[in-house]
Design an enzyme around this catalytic site. Structure first.
Site, PDB file in Angstrom:
ATOM      1  CG  HIS A  95      -2.071  -0.911   1.122  1.00 60.04           C
ATOM      2  ND1 HIS A  95      -3.206  -0.786   1.873  1.00 60.04           N
ATOM      3  CD2 HIS A  95      -2.281  -1.976   0.306  1.00 60.04           C
ATOM      4  CE1 HIS A  95      -4.078  -1.723   1.537  1.00 60.04           C
ATOM      5  NE2 HIS A  95      -3.526  -2.469   0.595  1.00 60.04           N
ATOM      6  CE1 TYR A 104      -5.513   3.786   8.745  1.00 58.55           C
ATOM      7  CE2 TYR A 104      -6.130   3.545  11.041  1.00 58.55           C
ATOM      8  CZ  TYR A 104      -5.323   3.200   9.977  1.00 58.55           C
ATOM      9  OH  TYR A 104      -4.328   2.263  10.149  1.00 58.55           O
ATOM     10  N   PRO A 158      -4.750   0.135  18.518  1.00 62.11           N
ATOM     11  CG  PRO A 158      -6.373  -1.415  17.916  1.00 62.11           C
ATOM     12  CD  PRO A 158      -5.875  -0.617  19.057  1.00 62.11           C
ATOM     13  CE  LYS A 208       3.292   3.285  13.479  1.00 57.36           C
ATOM     14  NZ  LYS A 208       3.845   2.753  12.241  1.00 57.36           N
ATOM     15  CE1 TYR A 239      -0.410   2.949   7.558  1.00 56.82           C
ATOM     16  CE2 TYR A 239      -1.584   3.741   9.489  1.00 56.82           C
ATOM     17  CZ  TYR A 239      -1.455   2.849   8.451  1.00 56.82           C
ATOM     18  OH  TYR A 239      -2.387   1.825   8.310  1.00 56.82           O
TER      19      TYR A 239
END
Ligand code: FAS
Ligand code: PHB
Length: 416
Positions: free
Chosen positions: A75, A204, A296, A300, A392
């Site tokens: 991704h 998200y 979550p 991480k 990220y």
């Protein structure tokens, strides 16, 4: 009692223990894994889904990258949706080429277990560790029971890879340990289904009804999460109710094309931030969830476990290559610098994206208005998006420092 010997006793056969065992084996460092559950139970656990590049490189070093390279989904970005309005965070562009890989923790565990079986290393399953002896004056010892029989393993070092509920962390005296914790007033209801993902990258979703996450495991298997109150029970959530609520929180475009189907797995995970300092004591090292937990939201948890393993693998390899024992003393400090970074990012993402009002009250509190404004600021600034992207994809692993041998070679006086 049967006594066994090894260099490193690894408590726990989750991703931390298995990855460490495989890397040590590659270095010729003998180790034994002791796991309280059955191998099948460990393998069936459904948890994380996003691997940082550092984790992928460790799996390559461990010789366990074949299936990941065939089936992992690379991704280049994520979406953040605020009340249905999507913003794309181009991870690769903002981090000069870095990516993340979508590949379930279940698959990572299976690959590492198969590699360990193939290398015929010693592992004990359904063998709960009940005692740890960890004094500086004598050999470390791990005691466990299997089929009703007592065993002990004498070793140089113990790797506590036994997760948040394990025995390692409590074995460090309380006056030495400092624990930091934040419990969030909500959890994540997760659902796994053999339906095609609703989007090619993760979304998200910040929504007044609560947070949602659209993730995936493959091109035919999806993973979704809904923020729920801590009082909620998974039995109260039929598949139908889950899909209906998810559609309300997804952006309209994705809600319209969402393909629903029967759940393969559905469960509620509580959210907490937790760190134990230090992460080592005498001959014991705490690794992964045994030392820290993150919500979550920042993807991480599993990745922090991997960076702990990278640090421990480096210091143990240096020690067994002949460096003084002092070389292992840097483990905790090296890990904690990265742990606190990930704790902050995971707390920030959770604070920005979740609804903290009780029972979905319509009015926004001052704190929530601040979060709304902060997220808006980050998503409308290149530097803000860059900060999200850099964390990220994962900050670089810190390299350990070599330690000169205590015995200095005699300086030879050369008369000029
Ligand atoms: P683990 O907890 O995976 O493994 C510890 C092992 O030690 C277990 O197999 C346990 O049985 C064993 N053990 C415990 N006590 C023992 C004893 N006394 N003797 C012998 N063995 C013992 N992370 C993400 O990045 N994204 C996510 O979406 C995500 N979702 C999660 C959902 C849930 C429900 C949970 C619990 C965690 C989730 N995580 C997620 C975090 C998770 O992936 C962890 O970070 C990861 O499993 C850490 O791996 P380990 O440190 O190996 O610990
Ligand atoms: C998952 O796919 O399980 C997943 C992905 C990203 C997260 C959390 C969980 O932040």
């Amino acid at each position: 009692m049967k006594t066994l010997q090894t260099k490193v006793a690894i408590i726990g056969s989750g991703p931390s223990g298995l990855l460490l065992g495989q890397l040590l084996h590659k270095q010729g460092i003998d180790n034994i894994i002791i796991e309280r559950s059955s191998a099948q139970h460990v393998q069936d656990r459904i948890r994380a889904g996003i691997l940082e590049q550092g984790f992928v490189e460790l799996l390559q070093q461990a010789g366990c990258e074949q299936r990941l390279e065939q089936e992992g989904l690379v991704h280049h970005g994520i979406y953040i949706s605020v009340e249905g309005k999507k913003t794309h965070v181009n991870l690769t562009k903002l981090t000069d080429g870095k990516v993340v890989t979508c590949y379930g923790q279940t698959e990572v565990t299976r690959d590492l277990m198969q590699a360990r079986q193939a290398s015929a290393q010693t592992s004990f399953y359904s063998a709960p560790v009940n005692q740890i002896h960890n004094s500086p004056q004598s050999k470390a010892r791990v005691c466990f029971e299997m089929d009703g029989e007592p065993y002990q393993i004498e070793c140089d070092f113990i790797a506590g890879c036994d997760g948040y509920h394990g025995v390692s962390r409590p074995s460090i005296p309380q006056d030495i340990r400092t624990e930091y914790e934040r419990i969030y007033p909500f959890g994540w209801l997760g659902l796994l289904a053999d339906t095609p993902p609703v989007c090619d990258e993760l979304i998200y979703c910040k929504h007044s009804r609560g947070f949602a996450l659209a993730s995936q495991r493959s091109e035919t298997r999806s993973r979704y999460y809904l923020q729920v109150a801590n009082s909620e029970k998974v039995e109260e959530w039929s598949d139908e109710r889950f899909w209906q609520e998810l559609k309300l929180r997804l952006p309209a475009e994705e809600a319209a094309k969402l393909q629903t189907g029967p759940s393969i797995e559905k469960s509620i995970a509580p959210l907490r931030s937790f760190v134990c300092e230090p992460m080592q004591h005498n001959n014991l090292f705490l690794v992964g969830d045994a030392a820290h937990i993150v919500p979550p939201t920042g993807a991480k948890g599993l990745n922090l476990a991997a960076s702990d393993v990278a640090a421990l693998y480096q210091v143990l390899s240096a020690y067994y290559a002949g460096q003084p024992r002092q070389v292992v003393e840097q483990y905790s400090d090296v890990c904690l610098r990265r742990v606190w970074n990930a704790e902050r990012f995971s707390w920030w993402m959770t604070s920005m994206l979740h609804h903290f009002g009780e029972e979905h009250e319509d009015k926004r509190s001052f704190v929530e208005k601040m979060a709304d404004s902060e997220l808006e600021f980050y998503l409308h600034s290149e530097s803000g998006m860059k900060l999200i992207a850099e964390q990220y994809v994962g900050l670089p692993y810190e390299q350990i420092k070599s330690v000169e041998s205590e015995v200095k070679p005699h300086a030879v006086q050369v008369n000029s």
